[in-house]
Design a protein around this motif. Structure first.
Motif: not given
Length: 199
Positions: A197, A133, A107, A105, A138
């Motif tokens: 986020l 990933l 970045v 979660g 993200v």
């Protein structure tokens, strides 16, 4: 306020300069920004013989601290079309973070440098994205909202995958204004998204 880590490896100083520009952009977005580097793996004698920039001011990061940030912007030069081994070695030690989901979660973003215009900048960033990933990050790049990467009026780095600079074969070319602008844009863009986020 999002916490952003700009984590880089720089052999000759080009990525150090880019990292500072990325950090400036992230700070413009109101983020709490820390700039650190990964450890050098080349023996000191060999690094000195090859004129590595060994007086970099950024402190060395630890793997365990990565989980403490909302965003991590990775910077490393390309080596034969992939990320330099110093960065890869550091990242290969993040198995514990992967196992516990420590970066899920958050970045992730990447910037790079190469000696030549077609020296693997895109493949280096694209090859690093799967690592982000796998960690559940993200992924954020350098969108075409940064218009500086358009046009052919000058030789310049930069792609939608991330900011970049071209160092020339002898390392004599330092990041240009437009490349630094791209780095700042990327830093601001990442920090803005991380802030949303985080909030």
């Amino acid at each position: 306020m999002a916490k952003v880590l700009v984590l880089y490896y720089s052999t000759y100083g080009h990525l150090e300069i880019m990292a500072d520009a990325v950090a400036e952009g992230a700070r413009e977005a109101g983020a709490d920004v820390v700039v650190k580097r990964v450890p050098e793996t080349v023996p000191v004698e060999a690094a000195e013989q090859n004129h590595f920039k060994l007086d970099q001011q950024a402190p060395v990061a630890t793997v365990d601290e990565l989980k403490d940030y909302d965003a991590i912007i990775f910077g490393a030069p390309t080596r034969f079309g992939t990320v330099a081994s110093q960065m890869r070695s550091f990242i290969d030690q993040t198995g514990g973070l992967w196992f516990t989901g420590g970066l899920v979660g958050k970045v992730g973003s990447v910037f790079t440098a190469s000696a030549t215009q077609h020296g693997g900048q895109e493949s280096t960033i694209l090859g690093f994205i799967p690592t982000l990933l796998h960690h559940g990050m993200v992924v954020v790049g350098l969108p075409y909202a940064f218009q500086g990467q358009m046009g052919v009026d000058e030789i310049k780095g930069g792609s939608p995958y991330g900011a970049s600079t071209i160092a020339d074969g002898d390392g004599s070319r330092m990041p240009s204004k437009i490349e630094l602008d791209g780095a700042r844009f990327q830093g601001k863009h990442v920090a803005t998204i991380a802030g949303k986020l985080h909030g």
